[in-house]
Design an enzyme around this catalytic site. Structure first.
Site, mmCIF file in Angstrom:
data_model
loop_
_atom_site.group_PDB
_atom_site.id
_atom_site.type_symbol
_atom_site.label_atom_id
_atom_site.label_comp_id
_atom_site.label_asym_id
_atom_site.label_seq_id
_atom_site.Cartn_x
_atom_site.Cartn_y
_atom_site.Cartn_z
ATOM 1 N N ASN A 1 -4.553 36.751 -3.178
ATOM 2 C CA ASN A 1 -5.303 37.364 -4.073
ATOM 3 C C ASN A 1 -5.480 36.269 -5.239
ATOM 4 O OD1 ASN A 1 -6.410 39.668 -5.434
ATOM 5 N ND2 ASN A 1 -4.594 39.601 -7.031
ATOM 6 N N ALA A 2 -6.783 36.318 -5.604
ATOM 7 C CA ALA A 2 -7.252 35.142 -6.574
ATOM 8 C C ALA A 2 -6.919 35.806 -7.858
ATOM 9 C CB ALA A 2 -8.629 34.698 -6.260
ATOM 10 N N GLY A 3 -6.593 34.792 -8.679
ATOM 11 C CA GLY A 3 -6.428 35.308 -10.255
ATOM 12 C C GLY A 3 -5.811 34.097 -11.407
ATOM 13 N N CYS B 1 10.695 30.261 -11.087
ATOM 14 C CA CYS B 1 10.794 29.598 -9.758
ATOM 15 C C CYS B 1 9.837 28.927 -9.430
ATOM 16 C CB CYS B 1 11.128 30.767 -9.071
ATOM 17 S SG CYS B 1 12.728 31.705 -9.141
ATOM 18 N N LEU C 1 15.098 36.177 -3.499
ATOM 19 C CA LEU C 1 14.663 37.317 -4.378
ATOM 20 C C LEU C 1 13.625 37.399 -4.785
ATOM 21 C CD1 LEU C 1 18.081 38.015 -6.012
ATOM 22 C CD2 LEU C 1 17.399 38.455 -3.614
ATOM 23 N N LYS D 1 4.793 38.736 -14.137
ATOM 24 C CA LYS D 1 4.341 39.387 -13.127
ATOM 25 C C LYS D 1 4.710 40.733 -13.440
ATOM 26 C CE LYS D 1 6.703 39.798 -9.374
ATOM 27 N NZ LYS D 1 7.630 39.446 -8.268
ATOM 28 N N GLU E 1 11.536 38.623 -8.016
ATOM 29 C CA GLU E 1 11.563 39.719 -9.215
ATOM 30 C C GLU E 1 10.825 40.990 -9.269
ATOM 31 O OE1 GLU E 1 11.586 38.113 -13.194
ATOM 32 O OE2 GLU E 1 12.099 35.902 -12.374
ATOM 33 N N THR F 1 18.576 26.387 -12.510
ATOM 34 C CA THR F 1 18.347 24.862 -12.377
ATOM 35 C C THR F 1 17.129 24.548 -12.839
ATOM 36 O OG1 THR F 1 17.528 25.210 -10.040
ATOM 37 C CG2 THR F 1 19.750 24.552 -10.000
ATOM 38 N N LYS G 1 27.381 38.138 -23.413
ATOM 39 C CA LYS G 1 26.887 38.945 -22.400
ATOM 40 C C LYS G 1 28.099 39.349 -21.382
ATOM 41 C CE LYS G 1 23.812 36.380 -20.005
ATOM 42 N NZ LYS G 1 23.315 35.466 -19.109
#
Length: 437
Positions: free
Chosen positions: A255-257, A264, A156, A327, A158, A88, A37
């Site tokens: 917002n339902a969904g 997180c 933060l 998301k 994303e 974590t 990395k």
């Protein structure tokens, strides 16, 4: 002499923090124990997808202000402020958070801290972690009390991480000395006038846990209302719109969904409950168990709706799935509701084809048993049912007539309440959504 920064851990948080701090003019040295990395980062290759981050990374490398290493000894010699940006995750088989990465980093770094410095935790941790790590640092560091700890939680989102780092709505610092406070004020001075909350370790740790618990509760509240709306044949979207005009409630996260996922919120509210239990305050957070349960029920309800449209069974049914990331604007599939639904349908006999603009490689690694497509149209080709599970703008803007030309039957379940029902129904689609008639 200008303050020099190090960032320990080059995951999502660490890479973003390192690149942004370098862009603000600091010399920054990033560390990770993963040599491959580090090699990739040093070559300007991002291991994650985050809007606007790659140009910052390359700019930092080209300017010489940003470098990467695997050496704790080099980090200790270089840095005045060491930011710990380590994961974590949830412990296997438990709700509690696994903070072993932080302990390992402190044990590797502290023996090399021979001069005054500030170690700053940014990870989301159970309250009490900072107190314990501060004692460990002072015990292991040759500099003793000169190697101080502070806690500075991250906030933060994303997809907006660069913006949230460079234009934060607040900065929280848990400190034990005026010197530590002044050092962090100096580090964040280039950000301009940002509200700064200065507090003790425990409060700083709790701020992030409480913020995530509140957001999760708000999301699950409107999803609970979606359950009631379905039973009462009401429309949760209209309900949410009416609620949003109340200044005490507001419309964000209403917002339902399909519910929340990612690396997180799910694990953080569970860790919060576990820590409250350890402290003898478990009754204070028992409501979070229902928040978690409501969230997980959304996934099951999505599968049920899809099965209804499939005629009662997925066997021999082709299902086109739009979305794999938890998301939009992210390639993160950790605890992704979209992939969870897709995998469940596959296990129940459905022939599932998944498309996501960014997260396909990660999805393939996690669920190689599913099929994957290179476009929304390809995923939907021959489908008996189409599911919208991640609200990418590309999917919101789909032409229902064009998509209708490739499916076997025009049936769609909108898992994010992101589409215009009237437009899709006018194109001959049987449209269903969570919490709507």
């Amino acid at each position: 002499m200008p303050i020099r920064l190090t960032v320990i851990g080059t995951g999502y948080l660490g890479i973003t923090h390192a690149a942004c701090m370098a862009d603000l003019g600091f010399e920054v040295l990033g560390l990770d124990i993963d040599a491959d990395k580090i090699r990739r980062l040093q070559n300007g290759e991002l291991p994650i997808h985050e809007e606007g981050l790659e140009p910052l990374l390359r700019r930092g490398l080209e300017s010489g202000r940003l470098r990467f290493t695997t050496s704790y000894e080099e980090v200790a010699a270089f840095g005045d402020v060491h930011f710990m940006c380590l994961g974590t995750p949830q412990k296997k088989g438990e709700y509690a958070a696994d903070v072993s990465q932080l302990d390992d980093a402190v044990e590797a770094l502290a023996p090399h801290l021979g001069r005054e410095c500030l170690v700053v935790g940014k990870s989301t941790v159970p309250v009490g972690t900072a107190e314990r790590l501060a004692a460990k640092i002072q015990r292991l560091a040759p500099a003793g009390a000169g190697a101080e700890l502070a806690w500075n939680p991250e906030f933060l989102r994303e997809g907006f991480a660069v913006q949230d780092t460079l234009e934060p709505d607040r900065i929280v610092i848990g400190v034990r000395s005026q010197k530590a406070e002044q050092t962090l004020r100096e580090v964040y001075r280039p950000l301009g006038e940002v509200p700064m909350v200065v507090t003790d370790f425990a409060t700083a740790e709790l701020v992030k846990s409480a913020a995530n618990a509140f957001l999760a509760t708000k999301i699950s509240f409107i999803n609970a209302m979606a359950e009631v709306c379905e039973a009462a044949h009401a429309d949760v979207q209209q309900l949410a719109t009416a609620l949003s005009y109340d200044d005490r409630i507001g419309g964000r996260f209403l917002n339902a969904g399909l519910g929340f996922g990612g690396g997180c919120l799910p694990k953080d509210i569970r860790a919060f409950m576990a820590r409250a239990g350890e402290l003898g305050a478990d009754q204070a957070l028992t409501f979070l168990r229902e928040v978690d349960a409501i969230n997980m029920r959304r996934r099951a309800r999505m599968v049920d709706l899809a099965r209804e449209l499939a005629g009662g069974s997925f066997h021999g049914c082709t299902v086109g799935v739009l979305g794999a990331a938890f998301k939009p604007n992210s390639d993160d599939i950790r605890d992704s509701p979209a992939l969870d639904v897709a995998a469940t349908i596959g296990q129940q006999g459905g022939l599932v084809s998944v498309y996501d603009p960014i997260a396909l490689d990660n999805a393939r690694k996690a669920h190689p048993e599913l099929s994957y497509a290179t476009s929304a149209a390809e995923a939907a080709r021959g489908a008996n049912v189409v599911l919208l599970l991640t609200e990418w703008n590309e999917f919101v803007q789909l032409d229902p007539e064009e998509l209708g030309a490739v499916v076997a039957t025009r049936k769609i379940v909108d898992g994010r309440n992101a589409l215009d029902p009237a437009r899709w129904r006018a194109a001959g689609w049987h449209y269903r959504a969570l919490g709507r008639p």
